[in-house]
Write an enzyme that holds these catalytic residues in place. Sequence first.
Site, PDB file in Angstrom:
ATOM      1  N   PHE A 113       0.857  -1.184   0.000  1.00 54.95           N
ATOM      2  CA  PHE A 113       0.000   0.000   0.000  1.00 54.95           C
ATOM      3  C   PHE A 113       0.892   1.232   0.000  1.00 54.95           C
ATOM      4  CE2 PHE A 113      -4.628   0.813   0.902  1.00 54.95           C
ATOM      5  CZ  PHE A 113      -5.115  -0.298   0.252  1.00 54.95           C
ATOM      6  N   GLN A 229      -7.967  14.690   2.787  1.00 56.09           N
ATOM      7  CA  GLN A 229      -7.281  13.813   1.836  1.00 56.09           C
ATOM      8  C   GLN A 229      -8.033  13.683   0.510  1.00 56.09           C
ATOM      9  OE1 GLN A 229      -6.637   9.274   2.538  1.00 56.09           O
ATOM     10  NE2 GLN A 229      -4.649  10.275   2.662  1.00 56.09           N
ATOM     11  N   HIS A 231      -7.987  11.298  -2.630  1.00 54.14           N
ATOM     12  CA  HIS A 231      -7.465   9.979  -3.033  1.00 54.14           C
ATOM     13  C   HIS A 231      -7.096  10.042  -4.514  1.00 54.14           C
ATOM     14  CE1 HIS A 231      -7.278   5.697  -3.844  1.00 54.14           C
ATOM     15  NE2 HIS A 231      -7.391   5.452  -2.544  1.00 54.14           N
ATOM     16  N   LEU A 241     -14.559   5.465  -5.669  1.00 48.15           N
ATOM     17  CA  LEU A 241     -13.176   5.069  -5.380  1.00 48.15           C
ATOM     18  C   LEU A 241     -12.751   3.786  -6.099  1.00 48.15           C
ATOM     19  CD1 LEU A 241     -10.780   5.715  -3.293  1.00 48.15           C
ATOM     20  CD2 LEU A 241     -11.604   3.669  -2.163  1.00 48.15           C
ATOM     21  N   GLU A 244      -6.715   1.748  -3.529  1.00 51.23           N
ATOM     22  CA  GLU A 244      -5.255   1.794  -3.650  1.00 51.23           C
ATOM     23  C   GLU A 244      -4.685   0.376  -3.815  1.00 51.23           C
ATOM     24  OE1 GLU A 244      -3.397   4.847  -1.285  1.00 51.23           O
ATOM     25  OE2 GLU A 244      -2.085   3.339  -0.401  1.00 51.23           O
ATOM     26  N   ARG A 275      -0.506   9.327  -0.500  1.00 54.15           N
ATOM     27  CA  ARG A 275      -1.622   9.810  -1.333  1.00 54.15           C
ATOM     28  C   ARG A 275      -1.519  11.284  -1.689  1.00 54.15           C
ATOM     29  NH1 ARG A 275      -6.565   6.496   1.568  1.00 54.15           N
ATOM     30  NH2 ARG A 275      -5.994   4.505   0.631  1.00 54.15           N
ATOM     31  N   HIS A 342     -11.745  12.208  -0.157  1.00 55.99           N
ATOM     32  CA  HIS A 342     -11.872  10.838   0.345  1.00 55.99           C
ATOM     33  C   HIS A 342     -11.947  10.728   1.859  1.00 55.99           C
ATOM     34  CE1 HIS A 342     -11.349   6.538   0.482  1.00 55.99           C
ATOM     35  NE2 HIS A 342     -10.208   6.631   1.130  1.00 55.99           N
ATOM     36  N   ARG A 377      -3.049  10.795   5.752  1.00 54.53           N
ATOM     37  CA  ARG A 377      -3.222   9.423   6.240  1.00 54.53           C
ATOM     38  C   ARG A 377      -2.656   8.427   5.251  1.00 54.53           C
ATOM     39  NH1 ARG A 377      -7.014   5.279   5.226  1.00 54.53           N
ATOM     40  NH2 ARG A 377      -8.513   6.584   4.120  1.00 54.53           N
TER      41      ARG A 377
HETATM   42  C1  FAD Z   1     -14.769   3.914  -0.529  1.00 55.12           C
HETATM   43  C2  FAD Z   1     -13.889   3.901   0.679  1.00 55.12           C
HETATM   44  C3  FAD Z   1     -12.927   2.916   0.819  1.00 55.12           C
HETATM   45  C4  FAD Z   1     -12.092   2.901   1.939  1.00 55.12           C
HETATM   46  N1  FAD Z   1     -11.159   1.912   2.059  1.00 55.12           N
HETATM   47  C5  FAD Z   1     -10.368   1.877   3.165  1.00 55.12           C
HETATM   48  C6  FAD Z   1      -9.420   0.836   3.344  1.00 55.12           C
HETATM   49  O1  FAD Z   1      -9.298  -0.078   2.526  1.00 55.12           O
HETATM   50  N2  FAD Z   1      -8.647   0.867   4.445  1.00 55.12           N
HETATM   51  C7  FAD Z   1      -8.740   1.856   5.393  1.00 55.12           C
HETATM   52  O2  FAD Z   1      -7.999   1.820   6.373  1.00 55.12           O
HETATM   53  N3  FAD Z   1      -9.655   2.838   5.245  1.00 55.12           N
HETATM   54  C8  FAD Z   1     -10.468   2.871   4.171  1.00 55.12           C
HETATM   55  N4  FAD Z   1     -11.397   3.866   4.038  1.00 55.12           N
HETATM   56  C9  FAD Z   1     -11.627   4.788   5.160  1.00 55.12           C
HETATM   57  C10 FAD Z   1     -12.435   4.069   6.254  1.00 55.12           C
HETATM   58  O3  FAD Z   1     -13.344   3.183   5.657  1.00 55.12           O
HETATM   59  C11 FAD Z   1     -13.207   5.035   7.128  1.00 55.12           C
HETATM   60  O4  FAD Z   1     -12.387   6.081   7.556  1.00 55.12           O
HETATM   61  C12 FAD Z   1     -13.724   4.291   8.366  1.00 55.12           C
HETATM   62  O5  FAD Z   1     -14.407   3.116   7.987  1.00 55.12           O
HETATM   63  C13 FAD Z   1     -14.617   5.173   9.199  1.00 55.12           C
HETATM   64  O6  FAD Z   1     -15.183   4.382  10.203  1.00 55.12           O
HETATM   65  P1  FAD Z   1     -15.955   5.010  11.413  1.00 55.12           P
HETATM   66  O7  FAD Z   1     -16.355   3.877  12.295  1.00 55.12           O
HETATM   67  O8  FAD Z   1     -15.165   6.101  12.003  1.00 55.12           O
HETATM   68  O9  FAD Z   1     -17.250   5.685  10.774  1.00 55.12           O
HETATM   69  P2  FAD Z   1     -18.391   5.112   9.799  1.00 55.12           P
HETATM   70  O10 FAD Z   1     -18.154   3.733   9.361  1.00 55.12           O
HETATM   71  O11 FAD Z   1     -18.577   6.154   8.751  1.00 55.12           O
HETATM   72  O12 FAD Z   1     -19.655   5.059  10.741  1.00 55.12           O
HETATM   73  C14 FAD Z   1     -20.307   6.225  11.178  1.00 55.12           C
HETATM   74  C15 FAD Z   1     -21.503   5.816  12.010  1.00 55.12           C
HETATM   75  O13 FAD Z   1     -22.046   6.961  12.631  1.00 55.12           O
HETATM   76  C16 FAD Z   1     -23.452   6.951  12.480  1.00 55.12           C
HETATM   77  N5  FAD Z   1     -23.929   8.337  12.565  1.00 55.12           N
HETATM   78  C17 FAD Z   1     -23.386   9.438  11.970  1.00 55.12           C
HETATM   79  N6  FAD Z   1     -24.091  10.526  12.309  1.00 55.12           N
HETATM   80  C18 FAD Z   1     -25.081  10.124  13.139  1.00 55.12           C
HETATM   81  C19 FAD Z   1     -26.134  10.783  13.813  1.00 55.12           C
HETATM   82  N7  FAD Z   1     -26.358  12.103  13.704  1.00 55.12           N
HETATM   83  N8  FAD Z   1     -26.975  10.032  14.573  1.00 55.12           N
HETATM   84  C20 FAD Z   1     -26.808   8.696  14.698  1.00 55.12           C
HETATM   85  N9  FAD Z   1     -25.821   8.018  14.067  1.00 55.12           N
HETATM   86  C21 FAD Z   1     -24.976   8.730  13.306  1.00 55.12           C
HETATM   87  C22 FAD Z   1     -23.686   6.296  11.132  1.00 55.12           C
HETATM   88  O14 FAD Z   1     -24.982   5.782  11.022  1.00 55.12           O
HETATM   89  C23 FAD Z   1     -22.628   5.198  11.207  1.00 55.12           C
HETATM   90  O15 FAD Z   1     -23.133   4.095  11.936  1.00 55.12           O
HETATM   91  C24 FAD Z   1     -12.224   3.895   2.924  1.00 55.12           C
HETATM   92  C25 FAD Z   1     -13.194   4.891   2.795  1.00 55.12           C
HETATM   93  C26 FAD Z   1     -14.020   4.892   1.675  1.00 55.12           C
HETATM   94  C27 FAD Z   1     -15.016   5.992   1.544  1.00 55.12           C
END
Ligand code: FAD
Length: 564
Positions: A113, A229, A231, A241, A244, A275, A342, A377
């Site tokens: 990566f 960031q 991407h 997306l 990577e 990135r 991203h 990141r």
């Molecule tokens: C397409 C894509 C591919 C990616 N691939 C990778 C990868 O391969 N490796 C890597 O390390 N990272 C990757 N990332 C980044 C990574 O996926 C995210 O940064 C990470 O999953 C975020 O997780 P989280 O638990 O912080 O939030 P999220 O998974 O976004 O969860 C947020 C939660 O908060 C809840 N929520 C938000 N607001 C409210 C509200 N007002 N009331 C109630 N609930 C609420 C939502 O319902 C959800 O349950 C990728 C990102 C994207 C977009």
Amino acid sequence: MPAHDVLIIGAGLAGQRAALAAAQQGASVAIMSKVHPVRSHSVAAAGGINAAISVDDDWRSHAYDTVKGSDFLGDQDAIEVMCSEAPQEVMELEHMGVTFHRNDRGEMDLRAFGGASMKRTAYVADITGQAMLHVLYEQLMKHHETVERYEEWFTTSLLTDDAGNCCGVIARDIRTGSLEIFKAKNVILACGGAGQAYRPTTNGLIVTGDGISMAYRIGAPLMDMEMVQYHPTCLVETGMLITEGARGEGAHLLNANGERFMEKSAPNKMELASRDVVSRAEQIEINEGRGVGPDGAGIYLDVTVVPRKRTLEALREIVNLGRDFAGVDITREPIMIRPGQHYIMGGVKTDIDGRTPIEGLYAAGEVACVSVHGGNRLGANSLLDTLIFGRRAGEHAAARAAGMAPPEMDANSQLKRDAEELEEIIARPRDGRRVSEIKNDLGDTMNKHAAVFRDEEGLNSALETIHRLREESGKAWIDDRGTVFNQDVLGAIELGFMIDCAETTVVAAIERKESRGAQYRTDFPERNDEEWLKHIDLTLKDGEPEVSYSEVTFTQWQPEVRKY
Ligand SMILES: Cc1cc2nc3c(=O)[nH]c(=O)nc-3n(C[C@H](O)[C@H](O)[C@H](O)COP(=O)(O)OP(=O)(O)OC[C@H]3O[C@@H](n4cnc5c(N)ncnc54)[C@H](O)[C@@H]3O)c2cc1C
């Protein structure tokens, strides 16, 4: 009225990991999400998760790569915690049931990566987030007696007592429209990022900066907000997306002359530089007329150099994406991509246990800024961040709850305030602008002025537009006047959250008069360690973001020239 030891807002990877950890400590836990937990945005994570698992690897090497990737803005104590705890965390997930890819020798397979000095990304094809999220959800089901789930509940604000401590939330049941008070000894924000403040973005429609804004509104400082960031490989038309992982498997980036232009800016790492470096190099090719496609706005990602069998096995989702959304068979021809919004490195400032400066309020995952990512990141470090700091926040909050009495406060006035706000939005006359129009303007403005390249003039103009959009959003109207699944009214609330995130991003980007990581100022093109090797913190004061600074924590690695 529901009351819990630990109430977690967000059921993505950070939230679910926090819930599991807190439940295992014996706390009474609840997890709330505005969508069904397995639809949280973590489900979209594709390429994998970093950990120094290989016998040839060492967590210090992972930590150094992360520090360098952050352009020396990351806090090294937090980075040490994340990288040293990574192998155990990933193994634990495997033991829970995540089917990480294995090699011919039966060992966990690792892929290359960006910005990593060796292969250290564990993966499940290109659906790693989905695999992890579903397994964690199964684990939560096991703890159904101690973990209450509020699925499809929307948190509108955080509750504070007279001392300013956080002691619960106000939330709306999306199915019925009823608004309720939830008391809690501790609240953990795990609400994800704010990608929808940009247009286009790789982030789903639900990623609207709710947690960042709600914390900011009760006085929690935000940190590193200028670091957004882009991407390097997003589809030109939709911004979707392409992981990577494609470059990790060996795919090339080509300009209109068929040149692998990364030779110029990253002769050693080429397409696998960090990135920020790759996105800038692509944007330069596009700006200088060597882009591809009808208006030269793209770059070719050539996956055909990867053996077809391997692509079909390890990158099958992007084979589908290419076919369905760009009409391209990536195993046979290059696909057009460009840099796209991203991830946000900034967020709610926390310590290594997820604590914010507000008593009773924690944050973990993309909503938080520990800061392990600093200015940029590394790919596959976010999933790791969600798990490590989600778990630590869950454990710490559970321990804190054990020694305290339930919060005593009258939350009725805060409930009334939120109810009146929702009613006012629903009752607005249909003669201003629509919420969706304002959201589009916001996204376009951010993508124009707070993107890969920035300058003072553009940022000031963005700030002016954001202020105008904030005014307009106060009158923006919606169609749906009902109570059942009224996503329209929630969209209006989310717009306010995104405007807070956009404003703080732009204010911090104006403040940082240098180029570091994802912040490249064409009017200040050099990194300036003497003046700017510090975090920018923003706190809401009298309705405006107030700027202050905090030190970057150094442990083992001193700043050096960053080359790939
Ligand atoms: C397409 C894509 C591919 C990616 N691939 C990778 C990868 O391969 N490796 C890597 O390390 N990272 C990757 N990332 C980044 C990574 O996926 C995210 O940064 C990470 O999953 C975020 O997780 P989280 O638990 O912080 O939030 P999220 O998974 O976004 O969860 C947020 C939660 O908060 C809840 N929520 C938000 N607001 C409210 C509200 N007002 N009331 C109630 N609930 C609420 C939502 O319902 C959800 O349950 C990728 C990102 C994207 C977009």
